[in-house]
Scaffold this active site. Sequence first.
Site: not given
Length: 378
Positions: A189-190, A194, A197, A283
């Site tokens: 992740t970066r 939310h 995720h 996605r």
Amino acid sequence: MLATASKPHGGALVERILPAARARKLLERDIPRVEPPLEVSLDAEKICIGAYSPLTGFQGAGAVASILRRMELPGGLPWSIPIVFPWREDYPEAGEVLLTHGGAPFAIFHVKERFRLDPGRVAQAVYGTRDPQHPNVADLLSYGNRYAAGPVELLRRLPAAYGDTELSPRETRREFQKRGWETVVGYQTRNPPHRAHEYLQRCALELVDGLLVHPVVGKLKEGDWPARAIVRGYQRMMDALYPRERVLLSTLSIAMRYAGPKAAVHLAIVRKNYGCTHFIVGRDIAGVGRYYGPYDAHRIFEGLDLGIIPLRFREAFHCRGCGTTATDRTCGHPPEQRVEFSGTQIRAWLRSGQPVPPEAMRPEVVEVLREEMASPGP
Ligand SMILES: [Zn+2]
């Protein structure tokens, strides 16, 4: 030997960290010094701690050609993004140089080869575009076309982007072993988390022993959240929701490669080196702008044996009909019932001071992000 189910890429974990006494001796010698761009220094460190196993140094012309043509190292192992050292005109023409960060030496680079690369060709092959608006293509174009290759050795770790949450591959593997995790899913992740995720992480946690949340914090693009917001957002969510003994948060300081599918492969290989057996592919993972299709990164794993299992997920949304987060694989309601949200949308709500619906983001995380927006951290 550390026994996790995942072997490092190529079979053995590379570790090139000089003992303190040898590092001190090196520093007494009069070795020319070079201060590379941040993203290159981060790569040098990652090579030495084994994040890029089996690489032992910066890659040369032969390896780069093989990667661009076949997405393989010369020995046939899958590899999608060249790890290269741009050599500026004003660097000293020495056989070995000390690499510095903020003026302080942290690694030694033994230059064995000098070669030229056409930045446009590399950009096209890796990023699928030569557009200078693409953040990594802009970096490539700024380097010029001269490169150097050869082994590197680490004198000391670079300062962490934020806090003390950056574990090396040896350290994450040790932690997995201590916790008795045989299967571990890595989450790239970066962004602060939310609900979409969270949904992917929960689905994965139903299948495997542990979850490594592994945000990239080294060098992101303009407009991405700073490291502290990402780490604090995750710490708050994980404390509030997840069983502590099944999750681990550690940062990964590298330059984010926004290469869509090729980045997905690269990021999966890196997580394999950190000891993960599975890797979540959401996605448009590692995408930017409109350069890649939303599921290009799903397709690239077809027929590719990386030694880490990709868990491919469709886009998650909140469905009013289901009353929960779902994807088009689990929800049969018409699209009108679905509330789609994105990090960009949530950020716009935060920026304009509007409430963020709990279906989009946990209130605990919203609170952290409001604080981070009021006084931005590193
Ligand atoms: Zn539904």
